[in-house]
Motif scaffolding. Structure first.
Motif, PDB file in Angstrom:
ATOM      1  N   SER A 195       7.324 -12.254 -29.952  1.00  0.00           N
ATOM      2  CA  SER A 195       7.309 -13.255 -31.017  1.00  0.00           C
ATOM      3  C   SER A 195       6.273 -14.355 -30.736  1.00  0.00           C
ATOM      4  N   ASN A 224      11.445  -9.056 -26.090  1.00  0.00           N
ATOM      5  CA  ASN A 224      12.284  -9.527 -27.186  1.00  0.00           C
ATOM      6  C   ASN A 224      13.456 -10.405 -26.782  1.00  0.00           C
ATOM      7  N   ASP A 232      11.550 -17.453 -27.856  1.00  0.00           N
ATOM      8  CA  ASP A 232      12.062 -16.313 -28.630  1.00  0.00           C
ATOM      9  C   ASP A 232      11.608 -14.955 -28.108  1.00  0.00           C
ATOM     10  N   TRP A 248      15.188 -12.386 -36.681  1.00  0.00           N
ATOM     11  CA  TRP A 248      15.813 -13.449 -35.921  1.00  0.00           C
ATOM     12  C   TRP A 248      17.304 -13.287 -35.850  1.00  0.00           C
ATOM     13  N   ALA A 302       7.194  -8.835 -34.844  1.00  0.00           N
ATOM     14  CA  ALA A 302       8.148  -9.931 -34.661  1.00  0.00           C
ATOM     15  C   ALA A 302       9.553  -9.359 -34.747  1.00  0.00           C
ATOM     16  N   GLN A 303      10.391  -9.817 -33.847  1.00  0.00           N
ATOM     17  CA  GLN A 303      11.799  -9.450 -33.907  1.00  0.00           C
ATOM     18  C   GLN A 303      12.415 -10.157 -35.104  1.00  0.00           C
ATOM     19  N   HIS A 314       2.737 -15.536 -32.684  1.00  0.00           N
ATOM     20  CA  HIS A 314       2.456 -16.903 -33.166  1.00  0.00           C
ATOM     21  C   HIS A 314       1.043 -17.325 -32.770  1.00  0.00           C
TER      22      HIS A 314
END
Ligand code: ADP
Ligand code: MG
Length: 345
Positions: free
Chosen positions: A244, A287, A240, A342, A339-340, A248
């Motif tokens: 991202s 991204n 991803d 989704w 975070a992008q 994680h």
């Protein structure tokens, strides 16, 4: 349900919050279920020393692929490669796959065979066996769901949660190319749709197109790490986008990090294409996604073992959790990584 009860829209939630919401209250019962939801693969104990690794990934027409520019053979190959990549991300070896397909009557036997030619090619390449699956008709389109089973020594398994302060952050290969490949294919599709007499102009873009259409799992890197006797402290595969995935790792490991903009490996063709599209190459690497490279952390003392290796680049280091998660740019200003949202809901 009473009218006053308000239902929640899943598109406001996002993929990761949705997964968390539906899985957070489930407790593992079996001793063999060593690690469940939350990493690239589940870890199942098969003996005191050995584990089985299990992961599933689904590809859906119109969401994950467009058959206007995706050859079915490549699609079959990719559906296996992305699953093998999740086993690599655990530092394991993939051994079996199952493949389930839902196919609408729009597809011919030859089309499904073409898809399987790609699946079999990937089985050869990654030395995995197709051992089962399921087949169904579909109202429309094509869906492919692959599950992969891998193996590792229990002590060798690398989770997302093991990064420690001062560890180095390493990425394999280069980033952003798969995303630029997609941008290019989408552009040529739009041109073709506007005027079908104009043939796609994809000359000179082989690398970025191949990165999008036929990604490879980094089984070679897993072997290099073994040969070099480097055991990463944490690892994830980049499906991803770098931003991202580092989030994680940091979230699971309860740490922060500093990544350096000018260290992120980006192929020249990727950069030139990004600039051509008025996009910032670093943003594409952060991204874009679908590179299927590995992102991992190592202890500082292991740096000498990977130094100079053309497949691995140190892009930053791990910090204390309260320091936050930052990208340091050329002017030494720190940009918080987020975070992008989704893409798929
Ligand atoms: P990856 O990007 O590595 O394929 P995902 O982001 O898809 O991982 O999934 C993250 C974790 O959530 C994994 O452990 C996966 O098995 C689990 N997961 C995803 N969707 C579901 C679901 N619908 N039910 C249970 N677990 C899920
Ligand atoms: Mg993964």
């Amino acid at each position: 349900m009473s009218e006053s009860e308000k239902l929640s829209d899943i598109k406001d939630l996002g993929e990761f919050a949705l997964i968390e919401q539906i899985t957070k209250n489930f407790k593992l019962k079996n001793k063999s279920s060593h690690f469940g939801v939350g990493d690239d693969a589940a870890v199942i104990l098969i003996s005191d020393q050995e584990v089985s690794l299990i992961s599933t990934d689904m590809l859906i027409e119109g969401i994950h692929f467009d058959l206007m520019y995706t050859p079915l053979k490549h699609l079959g190959y990719k559906s296996v490669a992305v699953n093998v990549s999740d086993i690599c991300a655990m530092n394991g070896t993939a051994e079996q796959i199952t493949v389930s397909i839902a196919v609408s009557s729009r597809f011919s036997l030859e089309a499904v065979e073409e898809l399987y030619a790609g699946i079999y090619l990937a089985c050869e390449k990654y030395k995995v066996d197709l051992v089962g699956g399921d087949t169904s008709t579909a109202v429309s389109g094509l869906t492919i769901s692959v599950s992969v089973i891998g193996r590792a020594k229990k002590s060798q398994v690398v989770y997302r949660n093991g990064a420690k302060e001062f560890d180095l952050v390493v990425v394999t290969g280069d980033l952003g190319a798969a995303y630029m490949g997609l941008q290019l294919l989408e552009r040529e599709k739009a041109v073709f749709k506007a005027n079908s007499k104009i043939q796609p102009d994809l000359d000179g873009y082989d690398y970025i197109m191949e990165r999008q259409l036929k990604p490879e799992a980094r089984v070679d890197v897993i072997q290099f790490l073994k040969d070099l006797q480097v055991q990463p402290t944490s690892m994830i595969d980049i499906s991803d986008g770098l931003a991202s995935e580092i989030l994680h790792i940091c979230k699971a490991s309860k740490v922060g990090c500093h990544l350096y903009d000018d260290k992120i490996p980006i192929d020249t063709k990727t950069s030139l294409t990004a600039i051509d599209f008025n996009l910032d190459p670093t943003t594409c690497a952060l991204n874009g996604g679908e590179d299927y490279e590995l992102l991992f952390t190592i202890k500082q003392e292991d740096f000498d073992k990977i130094k100079g290796n053309p497949h691995m680049t140190v892009i930053g280091h791990i910090t204390d959790e309260k320091d936050g998660i930052y990208l340091i740019d050329k002017n030494e200003s720190a940009i918080a990584l987020k975070a992008q949202g989704w893409k798929h809901f």
